[in-house]
Design a protein around this motif. Structure first.
Motif, PDB file in Angstrom:
ATOM      1  N   ASP A 152       0.875  -1.115  -0.024  1.00 34.79           N
ATOM      2  CA  ASP A 152      -0.039   0.069  -0.003  1.00 34.79           C
ATOM      3  C   ASP A 152       0.920   1.283  -0.013  1.00 34.79           C
ATOM      4  OD1 ASP A 152       0.724   0.294   2.646  1.00 34.79           O
ATOM      5  OD2 ASP A 152      -1.014  -0.556   3.545  1.00 34.79           O
ATOM      6  N   ALA A 153       0.139   2.287  -0.031  1.00 38.95           N
ATOM      7  CA  ALA A 153       0.927   3.536  -0.216  1.00 38.95           C
ATOM      8  C   ALA A 153       1.886   4.137   0.832  1.00 38.95           C
ATOM      9  CB  ALA A 153      -0.186   4.876  -0.509  1.00 38.95           C
ATOM     10  N   THR A 154       1.799   3.302   2.139  1.00 37.97           N
ATOM     11  CA  THR A 154       2.576   3.578   3.402  1.00 37.97           C
ATOM     12  C   THR A 154       3.934   3.205   3.165  1.00 37.97           C
ATOM     13  OG1 THR A 154       2.087   1.614   4.478  1.00 37.97           O
ATOM     14  CG2 THR A 154       0.540   3.714   4.962  1.00 37.97           C
ATOM     15  N   LEU A 155       4.142   2.404   2.115  1.00 37.45           N
ATOM     16  CA  LEU A 155       5.489   1.771   1.798  1.00 37.45           C
ATOM     17  C   LEU A 155       6.040   1.138   3.193  1.00 37.45           C
ATOM     18  CD1 LEU A 155       6.810   4.084  -1.069  1.00 37.45           C
ATOM     19  CD2 LEU A 155       5.287   1.932  -1.055  1.00 37.45           C
ATOM     20  N   ARG A 156       5.277   0.600   3.982  1.00 33.37           N
ATOM     21  CA  ARG A 156       6.107  -0.113   4.985  1.00 33.37           C
ATOM     22  C   ARG A 156       6.464  -1.550   4.845  1.00 33.37           C
ATOM     23  NH1 ARG A 156       1.893   2.781   8.793  1.00 33.37           N
ATOM     24  NH2 ARG A 156       2.848   4.666   9.137  1.00 33.37           N
ATOM     25  N   SER A 157       5.437  -2.399   4.479  1.00 29.05           N
ATOM     26  CA  SER A 157       5.517  -3.698   4.113  1.00 29.05           C
ATOM     27  C   SER A 157       5.038  -4.185   2.613  1.00 29.05           C
ATOM     28  CB  SER A 157       5.037  -4.400   5.392  1.00 29.05           C
ATOM     29  OG  SER A 157       3.712  -4.220   5.109  1.00 29.05           O
ATOM     30  N   PHE A 158       5.346  -5.550   2.413  1.00 29.89           N
ATOM     31  CA  PHE A 158       4.796  -5.989   0.999  1.00 29.89           C
ATOM     32  C   PHE A 158       4.593  -7.667   1.207  1.00 29.89           C
ATOM     33  CE2 PHE A 158       9.511  -6.057   0.890  1.00 29.89           C
ATOM     34  CZ  PHE A 158       9.623  -7.462   0.422  1.00 29.89           C
ATOM     35  N   THR A 159       3.942  -8.035   0.261  1.00 25.43           N
ATOM     36  CA  THR A 159       3.498  -9.460   0.278  1.00 25.43           C
ATOM     37  C   THR A 159       3.656  -9.996  -1.247  1.00 25.43           C
ATOM     38  OG1 THR A 159       2.111  -9.376   2.086  1.00 25.43           O
ATOM     39  CG2 THR A 159       2.145 -11.277   0.741  1.00 25.43           C
ATOM     40  N   TYR A 160       4.259 -11.058  -1.394  1.00 30.76           N
ATOM     41  CA  TYR A 160       4.281 -11.674  -2.556  1.00 30.76           C
ATOM     42  C   TYR A 160       3.519 -12.833  -2.464  1.00 30.76           C
ATOM     43  CZ  TYR A 160       7.797  -9.469  -5.633  1.00 30.76           C
ATOM     44  OH  TYR A 160       8.387  -8.506  -6.376  1.00 30.76           O
ATOM     45  N   ARG A 161       3.058 -13.418  -3.440  1.00 30.28           N
ATOM     46  CA  ARG A 161       1.998 -14.703  -3.257  1.00 30.28           C
ATOM     47  C   ARG A 161       2.788 -15.594  -4.666  1.00 30.28           C
ATOM     48  NH1 ARG A 161      -4.055 -14.470  -1.071  1.00 30.28           N
ATOM     49  NH2 ARG A 161      -3.331 -13.430   0.828  1.00 30.28           N
ATOM     50  N   TYR A 162       3.022 -16.776  -4.357  1.00 29.66           N
ATOM     51  CA  TYR A 162       3.730 -17.602  -5.199  1.00 29.66           C
ATOM     52  C   TYR A 162       3.058 -18.830  -5.247  1.00 29.66           C
ATOM     53  CZ  TYR A 162       7.922 -14.652  -5.872  1.00 29.66           C
ATOM     54  OH  TYR A 162       8.597 -13.546  -6.022  1.00 29.66           O
ATOM     55  N   VAL A 163       3.039 -19.628  -6.621  1.00 29.74           N
ATOM     56  CA  VAL A 163       2.743 -20.897  -6.806  1.00 29.74           C
ATOM     57  C   VAL A 163       3.912 -21.563  -7.176  1.00 29.74           C
ATOM     58  CG1 VAL A 163       1.470 -22.691  -8.276  1.00 29.74           C
ATOM     59  CG2 VAL A 163       0.315 -20.563  -7.498  1.00 29.74           C
ATOM     60  N   ILE A 164       4.386 -22.542  -6.307  1.00 27.96           N
ATOM     61  CA  ILE A 164       5.620 -23.352  -6.541  1.00 27.96           C
ATOM     62  C   ILE A 164       5.155 -24.701  -6.764  1.00 27.96           C
ATOM     63  CG2 ILE A 164       7.884 -24.162  -5.626  1.00 27.96           C
ATOM     64  CD1 ILE A 164       7.655 -20.932  -5.816  1.00 27.96           C
ATOM     65  N   VAL A 165       5.689 -25.520  -7.540  1.00 30.83           N
ATOM     66  CA  VAL A 165       5.541 -27.020  -7.909  1.00 30.83           C
ATOM     67  C   VAL A 165       7.020 -27.642  -7.501  1.00 30.83           C
ATOM     68  CG1 VAL A 165       4.833 -28.717  -9.683  1.00 30.83           C
ATOM     69  CG2 VAL A 165       3.696 -26.332  -9.493  1.00 30.83           C
ATOM     70  N   SER A 166       6.856 -28.584  -6.817  1.00 27.79           N
ATOM     71  CA  SER A 166       8.301 -29.385  -6.388  1.00 27.79           C
ATOM     72  C   SER A 166       7.904 -30.513  -5.973  1.00 27.79           C
ATOM     73  CB  SER A 166       9.176 -28.333  -5.333  1.00 27.79           C
ATOM     74  OG  SER A 166       8.589 -28.330  -4.423  1.00 27.79           O
ATOM     75  N   ASP A 167       8.997 -31.403  -5.921  1.00 29.67           N
ATOM     76  CA  ASP A 167       8.861 -32.549  -5.476  1.00 29.67           C
ATOM     77  C   ASP A 167       8.353 -32.903  -3.886  1.00 29.67           C
ATOM     78  OD1 ASP A 167      10.091 -33.712  -7.455  1.00 29.67           O
ATOM     79  OD2 ASP A 167      11.913 -34.103  -6.828  1.00 29.67           O
ATOM     80  N   ALA A 168       7.085 -33.762  -3.739  1.00 31.83           N
ATOM     81  CA  ALA A 168       6.535 -33.752  -2.597  1.00 31.83           C
ATOM     82  C   ALA A 168       7.464 -34.007  -1.269  1.00 31.83           C
ATOM     83  CB  ALA A 168       5.379 -34.756  -2.639  1.00 31.83           C
ATOM     84  N   ALA A 169       8.454 -35.005  -1.516  1.00 29.07           N
ATOM     85  CA  ALA A 169       9.365 -35.451  -0.619  1.00 29.07           C
ATOM     86  C   ALA A 169      10.172 -34.089  -0.175  1.00 29.07           C
ATOM     87  CB  ALA A 169      10.376 -36.337  -1.338  1.00 29.07           C
ATOM     88  N   ASP A 170      10.328 -33.248  -0.930  1.00 29.40           N
ATOM     89  CA  ASP A 170      11.022 -31.831  -0.548  1.00 29.40           C
ATOM     90  C   ASP A 170      10.300 -30.986   0.494  1.00 29.40           C
ATOM     91  OD1 ASP A 170      13.223 -32.556  -2.050  1.00 29.40           O
ATOM     92  OD2 ASP A 170      12.635 -31.469  -3.771  1.00 29.40           O
ATOM     93  N   GLY A 171       9.149 -31.148   0.439  1.00 24.23           N
ATOM     94  CA  GLY A 171       8.153 -30.259   1.278  1.00 24.23           C
ATOM     95  C   GLY A 171       8.103 -28.892   1.228  1.00 24.23           C
ATOM     96  N   GLU A 172       7.307 -28.340   2.354  1.00 25.55           N
ATOM     97  CA  GLU A 172       6.850 -27.118   2.517  1.00 25.55           C
ATOM     98  C   GLU A 172       8.014 -26.096   2.547  1.00 25.55           C
ATOM     99  OE1 GLU A 172       3.932 -26.791   5.172  1.00 25.55           O
ATOM    100  OE2 GLU A 172       2.367 -27.844   3.965  1.00 25.55           O
ATOM    101  N   GLU A 173       9.157 -26.674   3.244  1.00 27.85           N
ATOM    102  CA  GLU A 173      10.187 -25.628   3.533  1.00 27.85           C
ATOM    103  C   GLU A 173      10.961 -25.620   2.306  1.00 27.85           C
ATOM    104  OE1 GLU A 173       9.787 -28.831   5.162  1.00 27.85           O
ATOM    105  OE2 GLU A 173       8.842 -28.090   7.088  1.00 27.85           O
ATOM    106  N   LEU A 174      11.424 -26.378   1.273  1.00 24.57           N
ATOM    107  CA  LEU A 174      11.926 -26.113   0.180  1.00 24.57           C
ATOM    108  C   LEU A 174      10.770 -25.096  -0.712  1.00 24.57           C
ATOM    109  CD1 LEU A 174      14.377 -26.519  -1.587  1.00 24.57           C
ATOM    110  CD2 LEU A 174      13.101 -28.495  -2.766  1.00 24.57           C
TER     111      LEU A 174
END
Length: 111
Positions: A49-71
């Motif tokens: 927003d216009a206060t320019l304090r913080s931001f957020t990105y949203r991504y879709v990541i496709v990876s191996d299930a064995a690598d999990g949420e951390e990767l």
């Protein structure tokens, strides 16, 4: 072949050390980066927003299930860092959270 899972990752951070030019560009484009434009995409969706304090990105990541949420979270943070650096925006305090959409339970209300 490993099973692929789709993760939705939210990367949050704070603006830091923005130049006058970067600040002017962000403010000029603020209406294009509001909540209405916030989507999960492979290339990332930036919201602030216009206060320019913080931001957020949203991504879709496709990876191996064995690598999990951390990767998936680490990959999204790398993408956010690359995008912010390429745009010349200063930032700090990146943190992320990932959700495995293939294992997410959906509770449906009864009719």
């Amino acid at each position: 072949m490993a099973t692929q899972h789709t993760y939705r990752v939210i990367v949050r951070g704070r603006w830091d050390g923005l130049t006058d030019g970067a600040r002017a560009k962000l403010l000029a484009e603020a209406d294009q980066h509001g909540l209405a434009q916030h989507r999960f995409t492979p290339e990332g969706s930036l919201v602030y927003d216009a206060t320019l304090r913080s931001f957020t990105y949203r991504y879709v990541i496709v990876s191996d299930a064995a690598d999990g949420e951390e990767l998936a979270a680490a990959l999204a943070e790398e993408k956010a860092e690359a995008a912010l650096t390429a745009a010349g925006y200063g930032y700090r305090d990146l943190r992320s959270s990932a959700t495995d959409m293939d294992t997410m339970k959906i509770n449906r209300k009864g009719r």
